[in-house]
Scaffold this active site. Structure first.
Site, PDB file in Angstrom:
ATOM      1  CB  CYS A  56      26.556  18.277 -22.975  1.00  0.00           C
ATOM      2  SG  CYS A  56      27.913  17.125 -22.652  1.00  0.00           S
ATOM      3  CG  HIS A  63      27.411  21.890 -25.478  1.00  0.00           C
ATOM      4  ND1 HIS A  63      27.756  22.269 -24.146  1.00  0.00           N
ATOM      5  CD2 HIS A  63      27.666  20.916 -25.851  1.00  0.00           C
ATOM      6  CE1 HIS A  63      28.687  21.278 -23.754  1.00  0.00           C
ATOM      7  NE2 HIS A  63      28.598  20.212 -24.851  1.00  0.00           N
ATOM      8  CG  ASN A  84      32.117  20.114 -23.426  1.00  0.00           C
ATOM      9  OD1 ASN A  84      31.192  20.489 -22.562  1.00  0.00           O
ATOM     10  ND2 ASN A  84      31.813  19.285 -24.450  1.00  0.00           N
TER      11      ASN A  84
HETATM   12  N1  ACO Z   1      46.848  15.850 -28.821  1.00  0.00           N
HETATM   13  C1  ACO Z   1      47.432  15.273 -30.256  1.00  0.00           C
HETATM   14  N2  ACO Z   1      46.824  14.515 -30.729  1.00  0.00           N
HETATM   15  C2  ACO Z   1      45.700  14.054 -30.659  1.00  0.00           C
HETATM   16  C3  ACO Z   1      45.018  14.528 -29.565  1.00  0.00           C
HETATM   17  C4  ACO Z   1      45.401  15.272 -28.672  1.00  0.00           C
HETATM   18  N3  ACO Z   1      44.761  15.724 -27.661  1.00  0.00           N
HETATM   19  N4  ACO Z   1      43.596  13.932 -29.682  1.00  0.00           N
HETATM   20  C5  ACO Z   1      43.752  12.993 -30.497  1.00  0.00           C
HETATM   21  N5  ACO Z   1      44.924  13.131 -31.216  1.00  0.00           N
HETATM   22  C6  ACO Z   1      45.326  12.369 -32.615  1.00  0.00           C
HETATM   23  C7  ACO Z   1      44.571  11.169 -32.650  1.00  0.00           C
HETATM   24  O1  ACO Z   1      45.364  10.125 -31.845  1.00  0.00           O
HETATM   25  C8  ACO Z   1      44.765  11.015 -34.160  1.00  0.00           C
HETATM   26  O2  ACO Z   1      46.058  10.323 -34.484  1.00  0.00           O
HETATM   27  P1  ACO Z   1      45.936   9.298 -35.439  1.00  0.00           P
HETATM   28  O3  ACO Z   1      45.640   9.594 -36.869  1.00  0.00           O
HETATM   29  O4  ACO Z   1      47.646   9.027 -35.540  1.00  0.00           O
HETATM   30  O5  ACO Z   1      45.349   8.077 -34.929  1.00  0.00           O
HETATM   31  C9  ACO Z   1      44.564  12.408 -34.850  1.00  0.00           C
HETATM   32  O6  ACO Z   1      45.042  13.129 -33.880  1.00  0.00           O
HETATM   33  C10 ACO Z   1      43.442  12.703 -35.462  1.00  0.00           C
HETATM   34  O7  ACO Z   1      42.376  12.449 -34.385  1.00  0.00           O
HETATM   35  P2  ACO Z   1      40.974  12.671 -34.736  1.00  0.00           P
HETATM   36  O8  ACO Z   1      39.991  12.023 -33.750  1.00  0.00           O
HETATM   37  O9  ACO Z   1      40.602  12.355 -36.283  1.00  0.00           O
HETATM   38  O10 ACO Z   1      40.772  14.282 -34.598  1.00  0.00           O
HETATM   39  P3  ACO Z   1      39.537  15.294 -35.066  1.00  0.00           P
HETATM   40  O11 ACO Z   1      39.959  16.315 -36.083  1.00  0.00           O
HETATM   41  O12 ACO Z   1      38.235  14.584 -35.161  1.00  0.00           O
HETATM   42  O13 ACO Z   1      39.139  16.071 -33.680  1.00  0.00           O
HETATM   43  C11 ACO Z   1      37.788  15.862 -31.748  1.00  0.00           C
HETATM   44  C12 ACO Z   1      39.004  15.140 -32.557  1.00  0.00           C
HETATM   45  C13 ACO Z   1      38.556  17.362 -31.249  1.00  0.00           C
HETATM   46  C14 ACO Z   1      37.617  15.115 -30.518  1.00  0.00           C
HETATM   47  C15 ACO Z   1      36.693  15.914 -32.481  1.00  0.00           C
HETATM   48  O14 ACO Z   1      36.230  14.782 -33.305  1.00  0.00           O
HETATM   49  C16 ACO Z   1      35.549  16.533 -31.673  1.00  0.00           C
HETATM   50  O15 ACO Z   1      35.409  17.730 -31.390  1.00  0.00           O
HETATM   51  N6  ACO Z   1      34.403  15.737 -31.797  1.00  0.00           N
HETATM   52  C17 ACO Z   1      33.291  16.181 -31.118  1.00  0.00           C
HETATM   53  C18 ACO Z   1      33.449  16.177 -29.528  1.00  0.00           C
HETATM   54  C19 ACO Z   1      32.391  16.479 -28.735  1.00  0.00           C
HETATM   55  O16 ACO Z   1      31.534  17.499 -29.020  1.00  0.00           O
HETATM   56  N7  ACO Z   1      32.196  16.195 -27.634  1.00  0.00           N
HETATM   57  C20 ACO Z   1      31.350  16.574 -26.529  1.00  0.00           C
HETATM   58  C21 ACO Z   1      30.033  16.027 -26.887  1.00  0.00           C
HETATM   59  S1  ACO Z   1      28.830  16.451 -25.665  1.00  0.00           S
HETATM   60  C22 ACO Z   1      29.414  16.600 -24.453  1.00  0.00           C
HETATM   61  O17 ACO Z   1      29.828  17.847 -24.046  1.00  0.00           O
HETATM   62  C23 ACO Z   1      29.746  15.536 -23.334  1.00  0.00           C
END
Ligand code: ACO
Length: 335
Positions: free
Chosen positions: A121, A260, A290
């Site tokens: 990205c 980003h 994103n």
């Molecule tokens: N809806 C409901 N629940 C969800 C969802 C959803 N869409 N997605 C995950 N969960 C659940 C998980 O299963 C987990 O449940 P569990 O505890 O029972 O296992 C719980 O929510 C918490 O999951 P986490 O992964 O710990 O959630 P977090 O608060 O870390 O948020 C997220 C996840 C949004 C993906 C975050 O980690 C993030 O933004 N990371 C960076 C991602 C990023 O920047 N990606 C792009 C990078 S570069 C590019 O652009 C390709």
């Protein structure tokens, strides 16, 4: 506006901008009808409320062509003025030929060389850096840098951890030779030890397509969100501090910070650590999600349209993504 004090780059400016997003809007509520998720979860954890989805007949090159045509029109340029087309994308039309080759042909840039750039990205920032280098070296005069993605085709729509985060779109700029500087400094970075945290595992030479790779959903994006989150908040801050220091510019000198658009919590955490006030920071991921390499130019267009980015403003852009890569660019906005 600030003066060029110890700028590392001279002789290149962004001279035109054009963007395109597909019409189809996919809301969080719609997603929650087929997926175990909710608008409340997605919006509170990511800041995203809706995203755009390309039509079935649209590939990344089609979005790129629209954005490129709009950039050329905005800049008063013809396709034959373009010397080089760089398409930054993680969702090319196909492995080869390059999406840039297809785009150059469709817009009629018959004089131009063309190549794709894959830096996750961060591709748009890497593309800007490459174009600036070509222009500053006097090799080319006008370079189209396009970030274009149809991420909706690379997502596992059964995986709520990834599919809610992304959307489709494209943005293009023309980088042009300039007597007065314009682009001040860049920082590009990479840490391949984090490659496994964000990837589309199958279909390449490591894991060629088989029935098994399809059954295992390995032709879709895989992401360890928490690792990417930690990485992103760290590298954005370090990279921005470096380009600001290189150009001897302070956070207070920056009129607009365009990071980003991956997660509002990443943006807010990084902006806070850098010392930005909220009115210096631009985000639009609530309505686009994103869009990977397209996210920064989509923000630029919206910031210009809304009067948040004006000629003479000092603009800081920062990206991060698969690789893991990162990069930032400090420039004077000149449109
Ligand atoms: N809806 C409901 N629940 C969800 C969802 C959803 N869409 N997605 C995950 N969960 C659940 C998980 O299963 C987990 O449940 P569990 O505890 O029972 O296992 C719980 O929510 C918490 O999951 P986490 O992964 O710990 O959630 P977090 O608060 O870390 O948020 C997220 C996840 C949004 C993906 C975050 O980690 C993030 O933004 N990371 C960076 C991602 C990023 O920047 N990606 C792009 C990078 S570069 C590019 O652009 C390709």
């Amino acid at each position: 506006m600030i003066g060029l004090r110890r700028g590392l780059v001279k002789g290149a400016r962004i001279a035109a901008l054009g963007v395109y997003v597909p019409e189809r809007v996919l809301t969080n509520d719609e997603l929650s009808r087929t997926l175990d998720t909710s608008d409340e979860w997605i919006a509170s954890r990511t800041g995203i409320r809706e995203r755009r989805i390309a039509r079935a007949d649209q590939a990344s090159s089609d979005l790129a062509v629209e954005a490129a045509r709009r950039a050329l029109a905005a800049g008063g340029l013809a396709a034959h003025d373009i010397d080089l087309v760089i398409v930054a994308t993680i969702t090319p039309d196909m492995f080869f030929p390059a999406t840039a080759s297809i785009v150059a042909d469709k817009i009629g840039a018959t004089r131009a060389g063309a190549f794709d750039l894959e830096a996750g990205c961060t591709g748009f920032i890497y593309g800007l850096a490459a174009a600036t280098a070509f222009v500053s070296a006097g090799i080319y005069h006008n370079i189209l840098v396009i970030g274009a993605e149809v991420l909706s085709r690379s997502l596992d729509w059964e995986d709520r951890r990834t599919c809610v985060l992304f959307g489709d779109g494209a943005g293009a700029v023309v980088v042009t030779a300039s007597d007065n500087g314009g682009i001040f400094s860049f920082d590009l970075g990479n840490d391949g030890s984090g490659a496994e945290h964000l990837s589309l595992p199958a279909g390449g030479s490591r894991l060629p397509a088989t029935h098994e790779t399809v059954d295992r959903h390995e032709h879709f994006m895989h992401m360890l969100g928490s690792e990417v989150y930690k990485f992103a908040t760290r590298v954005i801050v370090e990279s921005c501090e470096k380009v600001l220091a290189d150009a001897e510019v302070t956070v207070a000198d920056v009129d607009l910070f365009v990071p980003h658009q991956a997660n509002i919590r990443i943006i807010e955490a990084a902006a806070k650590r850098l010392g930005f006030k909220s009115d210096q920071v631009f985000h639009n991921l609530d309505h686009y999600g994103n869009t990977s390499c397209a996210s920064i130019p989509l923000c630029l267009a919206e910031a210009v349209a809304g009067g948040r980015l004006k000629k003479g403003d000092t603009l800081l852009m920062a990206g991060f993504g698969a690789g893991l890569t990162w990069g930032s660019c400090l420039t004077e906005w000149d449109l």
